[in-house]
Design an enzyme around this catalytic site. Structure first.
Site, PDB file in Angstrom:
ATOM      1  N   LYS A  25       0.815  -1.208   0.000  1.00  0.00           N
ATOM      2  CA  LYS A  25       0.000   0.000   0.000  1.00  0.00           C
ATOM      3  C   LYS A  25       0.851   1.260   0.000  1.00  0.00           C
ATOM      4  CE  LYS A  25      -4.425  -1.431   1.942  1.00  0.00           C
ATOM      5  NZ  LYS A  25      -5.421  -1.183   2.981  1.00  0.00           N
TER       6      LYS A  25
ATOM      7  N   LYS B 208      -7.731 -10.633  -8.941  1.00  0.00           N
ATOM      8  CA  LYS B 208      -8.897 -10.711  -8.048  1.00  0.00           C
ATOM      9  C   LYS B 208      -9.955  -9.673  -8.394  1.00  0.00           C
ATOM     10  CE  LYS B 208      -8.758 -10.590  -3.426  1.00  0.00           C
ATOM     11  NZ  LYS B 208      -8.202 -10.521  -2.060  1.00  0.00           N
TER      12      LYS B 208
ATOM     13  N   LYS C  23     -12.656  -3.673  -5.876  1.00  0.00           N
ATOM     14  CA  LYS C  23     -13.434  -2.436  -5.970  1.00  0.00           C
ATOM     15  C   LYS C  23     -12.608  -1.305  -6.560  1.00  0.00           C
ATOM     16  CE  LYS C  23     -12.791  -1.819  -0.991  1.00  0.00           C
ATOM     17  NZ  LYS C  23     -13.520  -1.948   0.266  1.00  0.00           N
TER      18      LYS C  23
END
Ligand code: TRP
Length: 351
Positions: free
Chosen positions: A130, A213, A216
């Protein structure tokens, strides 16, 4: 570390094994929840609420570890709450609340910041991903995110935590923090919570690329089925999902090099409650001209009612706020005595 036993075996308080099962899990209020979240996590949360003491939390404190627009955050907290309820979480059975309303989470996280070691946090792969290349610019909150997650779980002495594979390392850290706290203070206060890792069968991939995957954050909405999609949108997305010209095989081995086909079979199996093999024995030899309409019918029958219920709930914001308020009161009533116990153990003066 990750021992399975607290090192304070000499303490004569109840053994770890005698604890009552308490299930805790959290979901971030950022963006729409999608089919991957539903099949991988939410459906399992719903299934457990009848049999166990379940606490489910919308983790808004975690959301601000990266910048958020305040108005969008407020909307997301209510949307995710509505989505959980529409998916079957019953606020009369499970405790459902938002994290920032229960101050004990942040308070315990601070205490855990003084237990966890830099070396432990430095190993966290999610932070590395991240933070990316510009690590110096990441917030301290993003770095200490896992100690807050440990506080979420341990403020309720939760014993079981349903999470995706990507959170397994954070769960191990939670166990390390629990064991270290118990050992540092010679107290058998915290259980070492067990991860309940969701099955690979429920791993839902992008509708456009069977090797990544469903997410969102993917810029294309056609890669995912949102729990807010209407019946028409669900049908369109499945019709446009990437496939190949071959018919379906009758054995799983035939899907080895066909990730998109395998994903659609996996979604069908997960929605219907059957195994992949059972689905292939039914559809083996058929092309996508037959399989896709069957999948549309199944997905619409299960997902469209969720979005309808969610939209109805969102029309009544006061009702959502009332549900969260009730959950918050229940959560506080449970976390307060745990924090009082922790503060006493640490050596703070009683209130
Ligand atoms: N980190 C989790 C995620 O991104 C969300 C989360 C926060 C959580 N606190 C938790 C999950 C406690 C389980 C238990 O998916």
């Amino acid at each position: 570390m990750s021992q399975t036993q607290s090192s304070s075996a000499d303490i004569t308080s109840p053994a770890q094994t005698e604890r009552k099962n308490v299930i805790f899990s959290g979901v971030q209020p950022t963006g729409n929840l999608h089919l991957g979240n539903y099949l991988g996590a939410i459906r399992n949360w719903v299934a457990q609420q009848n049999d166990f003491d379940c606490i489910y939390c919308v983790v808004d404190l975690h959301a601000i570890t990266v910048p958020q627009d305040p108005q969008a955050l407020r909307t997301s907290i209510r949307e995710v709450t509505a989505c959980l309820i529409a998916s079957g979480i019953d606020p009369d059975q499970a405790v459902l609340f938002n994290q920032s309303s229960v101050p004990q989470h942040a308070e315990l996280a601070w205490i855990f910041n003084c237990v966890a070691r830099l070396g432990w946090l430095n190993r966290m792969t999610q932070f590395k991903e991240k933070a990316g290349k510009n690590r110096e610019n990441a917030t301290v909150g993003l770095y200490s995110y896992p100690t807050l997650m440990a506080a979420d779980i341990l403020a309720y002495k939760a014993t079981h935590v349903p999470v995706g594979e990507d959170q397994k390392q954070h769960l191990e850290l939670t166990r390390d923090i629990a064991a270290a706290f118990n050992s540092m203070y010679g107290a058998d206060i915290f259980p070492l919570p067990e991860p309940q890792i969701q099955g690979v069968a429920a791993r839902v991939m992008s509708l456009r690329d069977g090797s990544s995957k469903m997410s969102k954050s993917d810029p294309s909405d056609y890669t995912r089925i949102n729990l807010t999609d209407s019946a028409d949108e669900i049908a369109q997305k499945i019709k446009k999902a990437k496939t190949d010209p071959e018919p379906l095989p009758s054995e799983m081995a035939g899907l080895d090099d066909r990730p998109e086909a395998r994903n659609l079979v996996g979604i069908y199996a997960a929605l219907s409650g059957a195994t992949n093999a059972e689905i292939l024995s039914e559809f083996g030899g058929q092309g996508f001209g037959i399989f896709k309409p069957a999948l549309v019918e199944l997905a619409v029958s299960q997902i469209a009612p969720i979005s309808e219920k969610m939209n109805r709930l969102l029309d009544d914001r006061a009702e959502i706020d009332r549900i969260l308020k009730k959950g918050t009161e229940q959560a506080r009533a449970r976390a307060e005595p745990v924090l009082a116990e922790v503060k006493k153990i640490v050596g703070f003066l009683p209130e």
